[in-house]
Scaffold this motif. Structure first.
Motif, mmCIF file in Angstrom:
data_model
loop_
_atom_site.group_PDB
_atom_site.id
_atom_site.type_symbol
_atom_site.label_atom_id
_atom_site.label_comp_id
_atom_site.label_asym_id
_atom_site.label_seq_id
_atom_site.Cartn_x
_atom_site.Cartn_y
_atom_site.Cartn_z
ATOM 1 N N THR A 262 0.801 -1.232 0.000
ATOM 2 C CA THR A 262 0.000 0.000 0.000
ATOM 3 C C THR A 262 0.830 1.275 0.000
ATOM 4 N N GLY A 263 2.125 1.145 0.233
ATOM 5 C CA GLY A 263 2.963 2.338 0.328
ATOM 6 C C GLY A 263 2.926 2.987 1.695
ATOM 7 N N LEU A 264 2.168 2.391 2.622
ATOM 8 C CA LEU A 264 2.070 2.939 3.981
ATOM 9 C C LEU A 264 2.941 2.103 4.915
ATOM 10 N N PHE A 265 4.120 2.623 5.248
ATOM 11 C CA PHE A 265 5.028 1.866 6.102
ATOM 12 C C PHE A 265 4.818 2.258 7.563
ATOM 13 N N LEU A 266 4.476 1.262 8.387
ATOM 14 C CA LEU A 266 4.186 1.552 9.793
ATOM 15 C C LEU A 266 5.405 1.349 10.686
ATOM 16 N N ASN A 267 6.484 0.733 10.160
ATOM 17 C CA ASN A 267 7.633 0.511 11.040
ATOM 18 C C ASN A 267 8.287 1.853 11.362
ATOM 19 N N ALA A 268 8.738 1.953 12.619
ATOM 20 C CA ALA A 268 9.325 3.193 13.128
ATOM 21 C C ALA A 268 8.341 4.361 13.080
ATOM 22 N N THR A 269 7.051 4.062 13.239
ATOM 23 C CA THR A 269 6.078 5.127 13.454
ATOM 24 C C THR A 269 5.381 4.865 14.786
ATOM 25 N N PHE A 270 4.768 5.927 15.309
ATOM 26 C CA PHE A 270 4.063 5.768 16.579
ATOM 27 C C PHE A 270 2.937 4.750 16.424
ATOM 28 N N ALA A 271 2.207 4.836 15.302
ATOM 29 C CA ALA A 271 1.073 3.935 15.088
ATOM 30 C C ALA A 271 1.524 2.473 15.086
ATOM 31 N N GLY A 272 2.653 2.210 14.425
ATOM 32 C CA GLY A 272 3.148 0.847 14.342
ATOM 33 C C GLY A 272 3.528 0.296 15.707
ATOM 34 N N LEU A 273 4.244 1.098 16.466
ATOM 35 C CA LEU A 273 4.655 0.715 17.814
ATOM 36 C C LEU A 273 3.424 0.521 18.691
ATOM 37 N N TYR A 274 2.454 1.427 18.510
ATOM 38 C CA TYR A 274 1.236 1.397 19.309
ATOM 39 C C TYR A 274 0.475 0.087 19.093
ATOM 40 N N LEU A 275 0.309 -0.312 17.838
ATOM 41 C CA LEU A 275 -0.430 -1.545 17.549
ATOM 42 C C LEU A 275 0.266 -2.759 18.177
ATOM 43 N N GLY A 276 1.587 -2.796 18.065
ATOM 44 C CA GLY A 276 2.336 -3.909 18.649
ATOM 45 C C GLY A 276 2.132 -4.009 20.149
ATOM 46 N N HIS A 277 2.199 -2.872 20.829
ATOM 47 C CA HIS A 277 2.041 -2.887 22.282
ATOM 48 C C HIS A 277 0.591 -3.144 22.688
ATOM 49 N N LEU A 278 -0.339 -2.583 21.902
ATOM 50 C CA LEU A 278 -1.756 -2.806 22.201
ATOM 51 C C LEU A 278 -2.076 -4.291 22.140
ATOM 52 N N PHE A 279 -1.492 -4.957 21.166
ATOM 53 C CA PHE A 279 -1.711 -6.391 20.964
ATOM 54 C C PHE A 279 -1.325 -7.191 22.210
#
Lengths: 284, 276
Positions: B134-151
């Motif tokens: 999709t061209g949307l890279f979540l690694n090294a973003t707040f959203a990406g980190l957030y999803l991992g921790h939320l999980f």
């Protein structure tokens, strides 16, 4: 009341399910691709990574080391925390709160900070070694940095706060009256422990040990920092291959093997506990 | 109640507990102690400290404060998000009429059983695949980190709230309801206050999981965007200087303050007792 509580499950289930399924499937798919260098993965599927892993003694030894180190750390933490949890759970003074606070603070603080402390304590020119050498207990400095005992101590630091809190909860579920009854009927302290406290807490202890074991299997801070680049547990190898060597395929394969090992060990333990229960060796 | 009599057994118990506490707390005491040392600035760290000084506290790198800010913001929002997802799910599983409740309970425990490194690698891989598509890279973003921790954090809230709900007396709700309270009012005035201890405990665990995590954040951060534990992790290899110890000491003090706050606002016993 006719409220449809069931619908409330949807948001959490959808989020967890999507994250679980998507992350696990993509990484398992990645573990089937070979690395082409520079972080690129082959588009074709093959079991080459798994073949390398299961034929290379280095990886197999690493898997065995991970399991061994985690098991030893879990057992040591258990032996160390159970008396503490028991004493706090049976205390009637305000000191119980203070002692619990000490445990909670320890679990608040990230393991990296505690590893810093361990390095200072055990460094060759540190105070502990100087003291032990001056009273003649050691003739040359002893260090746990860069060897297996160091990694075990690090893992114990990682799980102990959690362990004490967990076992505390287990001991609190055992009514004191049972122990008092046994004492009144003439059982010694040791007998009360072996025949009353231990059997009653065993199910909780087993569940707690599994959780601690799982934590150890997934932790690489202690192994990486206290292992000093000489103790290669699977989590350390996974971090290295992904972050340093950018071999995502091999990293994913190692992670898959770690995951499957943990699942197998958990299932086997649950099965064994059921058998024990059926044989009435465990009261639950 | 047993009669108090000092014996070899109780002495051994005392020694054992003392030793366990020494083991548990010594690393943190040593970190604080050696951060105060004013001698031998260049040869690494010294414990016990000789000349007491606070000079290292002035030299804490700015990156540490930035990382600490990120970690605090992340952990707070993860705890909030975990409650938002976890409380309704717990209510549904205890109150609902859904078949297969034990399946759902087991399902929500799964993230706790997956080794943390595996979660980290899996999310990194997922973000690459999603990014390529999709061209949307979540690694090294707040959203990406957030999803991992939320999980990984949500199961803790579900666990503690389920534990509290299972002990909850349904009659209280029925009473409020039969007296004419609306379902929402019943929930807000009766159900919510009773499950609050479980919510507090779960939120605290969620916060702790996120705030102290290394294995997941390691894969989902990048230079310039790191959480505090990861910053320290790399600090140990690059510059093991007393200023890093000073920054670590500040975080230990922060943990103490947090503990006092927890004790004041929620009560430590509620937190510890609602662990499942």
């Amino acid at each position: 009341m006719n409220i449809r509580w069931d619908y409330l499950l949807i948001p959490a289930f959808v989020v967890s399910f999507v994250l679980l399924a998507a992350s696990q499937l993509t990484f398992l798919r990645g573990s089937l691709s070979t690395d082409l260098g520079l972080g690129m993965l082959s588009p074709t599927i093959g079991t080459a990574n798994y073949e390398t892993l299961f034929t290379d003694e280095f990886y197999l030894r690493s898997l065995w080391l991970t399991i061994k180190v985690s098991a030893i750390a879990t057992i040591c933490t258990l032996v160390m925390s159970f008396p503490v949890a028991y004493v706090i759970a049976r205390m009637r003074s305000r000191w119980a709160m203070v002692m619990l606070a000490g445990v909670v603070v320890s679990s608040f603080v990230t393991i990296v900070i505690k590893v810093y402390g361990l390095i200072v304590i055990f460094s060759a020119e540190g105070g502990l070694n100087a003291l032990l050498m001056s009273i003649g207990l050691l003739d040359k400095p002893y260090t746990i940095i860069g060897n297996v005992p160091g990694v075990v101590v690090g893992l114990m630091q990682f799980t102990m706060g959690f362990g004490v809190l967990l076992l505390y909860g287990v001991v609190r579920t055992i009514p004191v009256s049972l122990e008092e009854a046994a004492t009144i009927h003439g059982a010694s302290r040791a007998r009360v422990f072996w025949r009353v406290v231990l059997p009653l807490s065993l199910p909780g202890v087993i569940v707690g040990s599994l959780m601690m074991f799982n934590l150890c299997m997934g932790a690489f801070t202690s192994a990486s920092l206290l292992g000093g680049g000489r103790v290669f547990t699977l989590p350390v190898l996974i971090q290295r291959s992904v972050i340093i060597e950018t071999k995502y395929g091999m990293g994913a394969t190692l992670a898959a093997v770690l995951l499957v090992s943990v699942i197998i060990i958990n299932l086997v333990s649950v099965f064994l506990v059921k058998r024990l229960r059926a044989a009435r060796l465990v009261i639950a | 109640m047993s009669v108090k009599r000092p014996s070899i057994g109780s002495l051994a118990k005392l020694l054992w507990v003392g030793w366990a506490y020494l083991f548990l707390l010594a690393p943190m005491i040593v970190v604080i102690g050696s951060s105060l040392d004013g001698t031998k600035a260049y040869t690494g760290v010294v414990f016990p400290p000789h000349d007491l000084t606070l000079q290292w506290y002035k030299q804490i790198p700015a990156t540490h404060f930035r990382a600490l800010g990120l970690s605090l913001g992340l952990a707070l929002s993860v705890a909030f998000g975990a409650c938002l997802l976890g409380i309704p799910a717990a209510l549904a599983m205890v109150r609902g009429t859904l078949p297969g409740k034990s399946f759902f309970l087991a399902f929500f425990r799964a993230p706790m059983q997956i080794p943390a490194v595996v979660t980290g690698v899996a999310f990194l891989r997922l973000y690459y695949v999603v990014g390529d598509a999709t061209g949307l890279f979540l690694n090294a973003t707040f959203a990406g980190l957030y999803l991992g921790h939320l999980f990984v954090a949500t199961p803790y809230v579900i666990g503690t709230v389920v534990a509290v709900l299972q002990r909850f007396n349904l009659r209280l709700e029925e009473a409020a309801f039969s007296m004419g309270a609306s379902p929402w009012r019943t929930f807000r005035r009766v159900t919510l206050p009773t499950i609050m201890p479980g919510v507090h405990a779960g939120a605290l665990y969620a916060f702790m999981v996120s705030f102290s995590d290394v294995p997941i954040a390691m894969f989902l951060t990048a230079p310039g965007f790191v959480t505090y534990p990861v910053e320290l992790f790399f600090g140990i290899e690059t510059d093991f200087s007393p200023s890093v110890l000073a920054s670590a000491s500040l975080v230990i003090l922060l943990a103490l303050v947090a503990l006092l706050l927890v004790q004041r606002v929620i009560g430590l016993d509620t937190v510890v007792h609602t662990r499942r």
